[in-house]
Scaffold this motif. Structure first.
Motif, short mmCIF file in Angstrom:
data_model
loop_
_atom_site.label_atom_id
_atom_site.label_comp_id
_atom_site.label_asym_id
_atom_site.label_seq_id
_atom_site.Cartn_x
_atom_site.Cartn_y
_atom_site.Cartn_z
N SER A 9 0.84 -1.20 0.00
CA SER A 9 0.00 0.00 0.00
C SER A 9 0.87 1.25 0.00
O SER A 9 1.66 1.46 0.93
CB SER A 9 -0.91 0.02 1.23
N GLY A 10 0.74 2.04 -1.07
CA GLY A 10 1.44 3.32 -1.14
C GLY A 10 2.95 3.23 -1.10
O GLY A 10 3.62 4.12 -0.56
N GLU A 22 18.74 12.48 -7.69
CA GLU A 22 17.69 11.67 -7.07
C GLU A 22 16.90 10.91 -8.14
O GLU A 22 16.54 11.46 -9.19
CB GLU A 22 16.73 12.54 -6.27
N VAL A 23 16.64 9.63 -7.86
CA VAL A 23 15.86 8.78 -8.77
C VAL A 23 14.67 8.22 -8.02
O VAL A 23 14.82 7.51 -7.04
CB VAL A 23 16.72 7.62 -9.33
N ASN A 24 13.48 8.58 -8.47
CA ASN A 24 12.25 8.03 -7.88
C ASN A 24 11.91 6.74 -8.60
O ASN A 24 11.42 6.74 -9.72
CB ASN A 24 11.11 9.03 -8.02
N VAL A 25 12.18 5.61 -7.94
CA VAL A 25 12.00 4.30 -8.57
C VAL A 25 10.56 3.83 -8.48
O VAL A 25 10.00 3.34 -9.46
CB VAL A 25 12.95 3.27 -7.92
N LEU A 26 9.96 3.95 -7.31
CA LEU A 26 8.59 3.51 -7.10
C LEU A 26 7.77 4.66 -6.55
O LEU A 26 8.21 5.37 -5.64
CB LEU A 26 8.55 2.32 -6.12
N ARG A 27 6.56 4.82 -7.10
CA ARG A 27 5.71 5.97 -6.74
C ARG A 27 4.32 5.49 -6.36
O ARG A 27 3.48 5.26 -7.22
CB ARG A 27 5.60 6.93 -7.93
N GLY A 28 4.08 5.31 -5.09
CA GLY A 28 2.75 4.97 -4.62
C GLY A 28 2.22 3.65 -5.14
O GLY A 28 1.07 3.56 -5.59
N ILE A 29 3.01 2.61 -5.03
CA ILE A 29 2.62 1.29 -5.54
C ILE A 29 1.57 0.64 -4.62
O ILE A 29 1.78 0.53 -3.41
CB ILE A 29 3.84 0.36 -5.63
N ASP A 30 0.48 0.20 -5.22
CA ASP A 30 -0.53 -0.59 -4.52
C ASP A 30 -0.66 -1.94 -5.24
O ASP A 30 -0.85 -1.98 -6.45
CB ASP A 30 -1.90 0.10 -4.53
N LEU A 31 -0.57 -3.03 -4.47
CA LEU A 31 -0.69 -4.36 -5.07
C LEU A 31 -1.21 -5.34 -4.02
O LEU A 31 -0.70 -5.39 -2.91
CB LEU A 31 0.67 -4.84 -5.58
N ILE A 217 0.56 -7.40 -14.74
CA ILE A 217 0.68 -5.98 -14.43
C ILE A 217 2.02 -5.49 -14.97
O ILE A 217 2.96 -6.26 -15.13
CB ILE A 217 0.59 -5.72 -12.92
N ARG A 218 2.07 -4.21 -15.26
CA ARG A 218 3.29 -3.62 -15.83
C ARG A 218 3.76 -2.48 -14.96
O ARG A 218 2.95 -1.68 -14.46
CB ARG A 218 3.04 -3.12 -17.25
N LEU A 219 5.07 -2.41 -14.76
CA LEU A 219 5.67 -1.32 -14.00
C LEU A 219 6.15 -0.27 -14.98
O LEU A 219 7.04 -0.52 -15.79
CB LEU A 219 6.84 -1.86 -13.16
N GLU A 220 5.53 0.90 -14.92
CA GLU A 220 5.85 2.00 -15.82
C GLU A 220 6.02 3.28 -15.02
O GLU A 220 5.11 3.65 -14.26
CB GLU A 220 4.73 2.22 -16.85
N ALA A 221 7.15 3.93 -15.20
CA ALA A 221 7.41 5.22 -14.52
C ALA A 221 7.12 5.14 -13.03
O ALA A 221 6.57 6.07 -12.43
CB ALA A 221 6.57 6.34 -15.17
N GLY A 222 7.49 4.00 -12.43
CA GLY A 222 7.36 3.84 -10.99
C GLY A 222 5.98 3.49 -10.50
O GLY A 222 5.75 3.43 -9.29
N GLN A 223 5.04 3.22 -11.42
CA GLN A 223 3.69 2.87 -11.02
C GLN A 223 3.24 1.60 -11.73
O GLN A 223 3.75 1.26 -12.80
CB GLN A 223 2.73 4.02 -11.33
N LEU A 224 2.24 0.92 -11.15
CA LEU A 224 1.72 -0.32 -11.73
C LEU A 224 0.48 -0.03 -12.56
O LEU A 224 -0.41 0.73 -12.13
CB LEU A 224 1.37 -1.32 -10.64
N VAL A 225 0.41 -0.66 -13.73
CA VAL A 225 -0.77 -0.57 -14.57
C VAL A 225 -1.15 -2.00 -15.00
O VAL A 225 -0.28 -2.84 -15.19
CB VAL A 225 -0.56 0.32 -15.82
#
Length: 227
Positions: A9-10, A22-31, A217-225
């Motif tokens: 969550s988040g 700075e590299v933002n790898v994951l952004r608010g991932i919910d799974l 699911i696909r990880l794109e720009a730090g988010q899941l779709v």
């Protein structure tokens, strides 16, 4: 209703925070992964899938968000508690087998069971059963160097399932194999997963393999779709 085996969550994770690089790898991932569900995580190299799997498996901690395994929030838990849950409930498979070269296939599967308090005879029985299930029981006494790439990875699968985890996390588990061997080895992995009924998140860039799982699911720009 049963708790999901895994709930993220988040989840946020960055490297070199506050720095120009700075590299933002994951952004608010919910799974959420239900019991017995097999989820394909599709992502190109460098997209952060390994980071996500490490956080899910309690090998790394997120900057933000929570990780629940079996309904237990692992956020802020002690290293000892996290290690215990990881050892008992989570199995890992990597692109490279990481087998101990001085030990046989059988011994590589027995050792993690002994570390978990299982008796020698019980551990050997389970190890042989797992090797038989993936079709290489006759190679039990061979060391990794004497095994083919596909056989080595099957042993790695068995080792990951040796302690009967609830959750399997696999990072490109057939990525080092040729297409024919990859297909055969992936089929062996799915036989193990379906036979034990555990949940799994399997990272792959192979869309044909992903299509054989329950959800993609696909990880794109730090988010899941969803795919």
């Amino acid at each position: 209703m049963n708790d999901p085996v895994l709930r993220l969550s988040g989840i946020g994770k960055s490297y070199n925070p506050g720095q120009p690089n700075e590299v933002n790898v994951l952004r608010g991932i919910d799974l959420t992964v239900a019991a017995g569900e097999v989820v394909a995580l599709v992502a190109p190299s460098g997209a952060g899938k390994s980071t996500l799997l490490h956080i899910a498996g309690l090998l790394d901690t997120p900057d933000t968000g929570t990780v629940e395994i079996g309904g237990t929030d692992m956020t802020g838990q002690s290293d000892r508690k996290r290690t215990g849950v990881r050892r008992r409930d989570v199995g890992f498979i990597y692109q490279f087998h990481h087998l101990l070269p001085e030990f046989s296939a059988l011994e590589n599967i027995v050792l993690p069971q002994l570390a978990n308090g299982v008796s020698q005879s019980e551990a050997q029985t389970r190890a042989l059963s797992l090797l038989d299930e993936v079709g290489i029981g006759h190679r039990a006494d061979h060391r990794p160097a004497a095994l083919s790439g596909g056989e080595q990875q099957r042993v790695a699968f068995c080792r990951a399932l040796a302690n009967a985890p609830r959750l399997l996390l696999a990072d490109e588990p057939t990525g080092n194999l040729d297409p024919t061997t990859s297909d055969q080895v992936f089929a062996a992995l799915m036989t193990l997963v379906r036979g034990t009924g555990l949940s799994a998140v399997i990272a792959t860039h192979n869309l044909e393999l992903a299509a054989r799982m329950d959800r993609q699911i696909r990880l794109e720009a730090g988010q899941l779709v969803a795919l």
